[in-house]
Design an enzyme around this catalytic site. Structure first.
Site, PDB file in Angstrom:
ATOM      1  N   SER A  12      16.231  -7.385 -14.625  1.00 17.17           N
ATOM      2  CA  SER A  12      17.011  -7.826 -15.786  1.00 17.17           C
ATOM      3  C   SER A  12      17.406  -9.284 -15.570  1.00 17.17           C
ATOM      4  CB  SER A  12      18.269  -6.972 -15.914  1.00 17.17           C
ATOM      5  OG  SER A  12      19.264  -7.678 -16.633  1.00 17.17           O
ATOM      6  N   HIS A  37      12.985  -6.669 -18.247  1.00 21.71           N
ATOM      7  CA  HIS A  37      13.989  -5.907 -18.989  1.00 21.71           C
ATOM      8  C   HIS A  37      14.932  -6.923 -19.638  1.00 21.71           C
ATOM      9  CE1 HIS A  37      16.868  -2.466 -19.505  1.00 21.71           C
ATOM     10  NE2 HIS A  37      17.788  -3.404 -19.296  1.00 21.71           N
ATOM     11  N   ASP A  39      18.025  -7.768 -21.967  1.00 17.93           N
ATOM     12  CA  ASP A  39      19.250  -7.131 -22.451  1.00 17.93           C
ATOM     13  C   ASP A  39      19.750  -7.809 -23.717  1.00 17.93           C
ATOM     14  OD1 ASP A  39      19.921  -5.053 -20.451  1.00 17.93           O
ATOM     15  OD2 ASP A  39      19.870  -6.758 -19.071  1.00 17.93           O
ATOM     16  N   MET A  41      22.460  -7.809 -26.658  1.00 15.47           N
ATOM     17  CA  MET A  41      23.817  -7.299 -26.978  1.00 15.47           C
ATOM     18  C   MET A  41      24.322  -7.998 -28.229  1.00 15.47           C
ATOM     19  SD  MET A  41      25.560  -7.289 -23.226  1.00 15.47           S
ATOM     20  CE  MET A  41      24.631  -6.842 -21.748  1.00 15.47           C
ATOM     21  N   HIS A  71      16.286  -3.924 -24.105  1.00 18.02           N
ATOM     22  CA  HIS A  71      17.339  -2.917 -24.014  1.00 18.02           C
ATOM     23  C   HIS A  71      18.340  -3.258 -25.106  1.00 18.02           C
ATOM     24  CE1 HIS A  71      20.893  -1.143 -21.454  1.00 18.02           C
ATOM     25  NE2 HIS A  71      20.675  -0.477 -22.581  1.00 18.02           N
ATOM     26  N   MET A  73      21.374  -3.037 -26.955  1.00 19.44           N
ATOM     27  CA  MET A  73      22.769  -2.582 -26.958  1.00 19.44           C
ATOM     28  C   MET A  73      23.400  -3.109 -28.243  1.00 19.44           C
ATOM     29  SD  MET A  73      23.448  -3.196 -22.914  1.00 19.44           S
ATOM     30  CE  MET A  73      22.059  -4.310 -22.727  1.00 19.44           C
ATOM     31  N   MET A 142      21.858   5.151 -18.163  1.00 17.16           N
ATOM     32  CA  MET A 142      22.680   4.014 -17.731  1.00 17.16           C
ATOM     33  C   MET A 142      23.534   4.406 -16.527  1.00 17.16           C
ATOM     34  SD  MET A 142      22.026   1.305 -19.436  1.00 17.16           S
ATOM     35  CE  MET A 142      23.371   0.256 -18.869  1.00 17.16           C
ATOM     36  N   ASP A 176      19.523   1.894 -14.925  1.00 22.75           N
ATOM     37  CA  ASP A 176      19.909   0.502 -15.186  1.00 22.75           C
ATOM     38  C   ASP A 176      21.402   0.346 -14.949  1.00 22.75           C
ATOM     39  OD1 ASP A 176      20.170  -2.095 -16.134  1.00 22.75           O
ATOM     40  OD2 ASP A 176      20.011  -1.533 -18.248  1.00 22.75           O
TER      41      ASP A 176
HETATM   42  O1  LIG Z   1      22.045  -3.301 -19.349  1.00 24.19           O
HETATM   43  C1  LIG Z   1      22.642  -3.950 -18.526  1.00 24.19           C
HETATM   44  C2  LIG Z   1      24.115  -4.111 -18.642  1.00 24.19           C
HETATM   45  O2  LIG Z   1      24.571  -3.477 -19.765  1.00 24.19           O
HETATM   46  C3  LIG Z   1      21.857  -4.646 -17.438  1.00 24.19           C
HETATM   47  O3  LIG Z   1      20.503  -4.378 -17.582  1.00 24.19           O
HETATM   48  C4  LIG Z   1      22.295  -4.250 -16.058  1.00 24.19           C
HETATM   49  O4  LIG Z   1      23.661  -4.337 -15.897  1.00 24.19           O
HETATM   50  C5  LIG Z   1      21.527  -5.020 -14.989  1.00 24.19           C
HETATM   51  O5  LIG Z   1      22.298  -5.800 -14.212  1.00 24.19           O
HETATM   52  P1  LIG Z   1      22.881  -5.351 -12.769  1.00 24.19           P
HETATM   53  O6  LIG Z   1      21.711  -4.866 -11.946  1.00 24.19           O
HETATM   54  O7  LIG Z   1      23.501  -6.601 -12.279  1.00 24.19           O
HETATM   55  O8  LIG Z   1      23.872  -4.251 -13.023  1.00 24.19           O
HETATM   56 FE   LIG Z   2      19.906  -3.257 -19.425  1.00 21.75          FE
END
Ligand SMILES: O=C(CO)[C@H](O)[C@H](O)COP(=O)(O)O
Ligand SMILES: [Fe+2]
Length: 224
Positions: A12, A37, A39, A41, A71, A73, A142, A176
């Site tokens: 990510s 990946h 993210d 948001m 991903h 969100m 998650m 994740d």
């Molecule tokens: O979806 C996510 C947060 O909502 C990220 O993909 C995830 O947090 C990855 O970062 P880390 O490995 O630092 O937790």
């Molecule tokens: Fe994510």
């Protein structure tokens, strides 16, 4: 675990230097990442903002051949299917929590040529996602509350991964949140085969070695 599932590592870029999104992404791929990946948001589904399809499209213009997973969100995943397909996304992973008609969203994603990923938050029972598995290509469990990188891994979520692996030996299961060398063993033993890792990979002294270690751990668990 079924032997023909692949162990795949998808870093990510959330906590990377986003002013250098292309360079950071290419570096991850050069260091052995199997996919990226991304993210997304929207400030509604989660209390944070990142980027949307215009940025993904720019990244795709520079990186032609990597597998992009977004991903999502976001409060209304249906809204972004077509723009994300147009941006060159390969897999559209969305949270089922805010969606009334999950099957319709799955259908639309498939019609637009992308793979379907179904994501659930830590508080969502695994049974909520099970009924849609036949329409999906992957389930994301998650292991932090979505919204921010760098949080602590929630080991109690492994019960969901274990349950899914036991009942769906061929399913791609992704984890994740807080996943890195210290927590990969739990994920691999529970049956996850698609591994998202943000902070642990981005901040690693040796990115290639860290990605390899994550993959090796999953492969080893799969061969048992
Ligand atoms: O979806 C996510 C947060 O909502 C990220 O993909 C995830 O947090 C990855 O970062 P880390 O490995 O630092 O937790
Ligand atoms: Fe994510």
């Amino acid at each position: 675990m079924a032997k023909h599932l692949k162990a795949l590592i998808g870093p990510s870029i959330l906590n990377s230097d986003l002013s250098r999104l292309y360079e950071e992404s290419q570096k991850l791929l050069d260091n052995g990442a199997d996919y990226l990946h991304l993210d997304v948001m929207d400030g509604h589904f989660v209390p944070n903002l990142t980027f949307g399809h215009p940025v993904v499209k720019c990244l795709r213009n520079k990186i032609k051949d990597a597998f992009f997973e977004t991903h999502m969100m976001v409060a209304n995943p249906e809204q972004w299917i077509s723009p994300m397909a147009d941006a060159g996304v390969n897999q559209y992973t969305f949270h089922i929590e805010p969606v009334d008609d999950v099957e319709r969203v799955c259908r639309k994603i498939k019609e637009s040529g992308m793979k379907v990923g179904l994501a659930i938050k830590p508080g969502t029972p695994v049974s909520d996602v099970e009924k849609y598995i036949s329409m999906s290509d992957m389930v994301l469990i998650m292991t932090v509350e979505p919204g921010f990188g760098g949080q602590k891994f929630m080991e109690d979520q492994m019960i969901k991964v274990r349950h899914l692996r036991e009942h769906y030996p061929l399913l791609n299961i992704e984890v994740d949140g807080g996943v890195g060398p210290a927590t990969i063993g739990c994920c691999a033993n529970a049956g996850a085969n698609m591994i998202v890792s943000g902070t642990a990979v981005i901040g690693a002294q040796d990115q290639a070695a860290t990605i390899k270690q994550l993959r090796d751990t999953v492969q080893q668990a799969m061969s048992q």
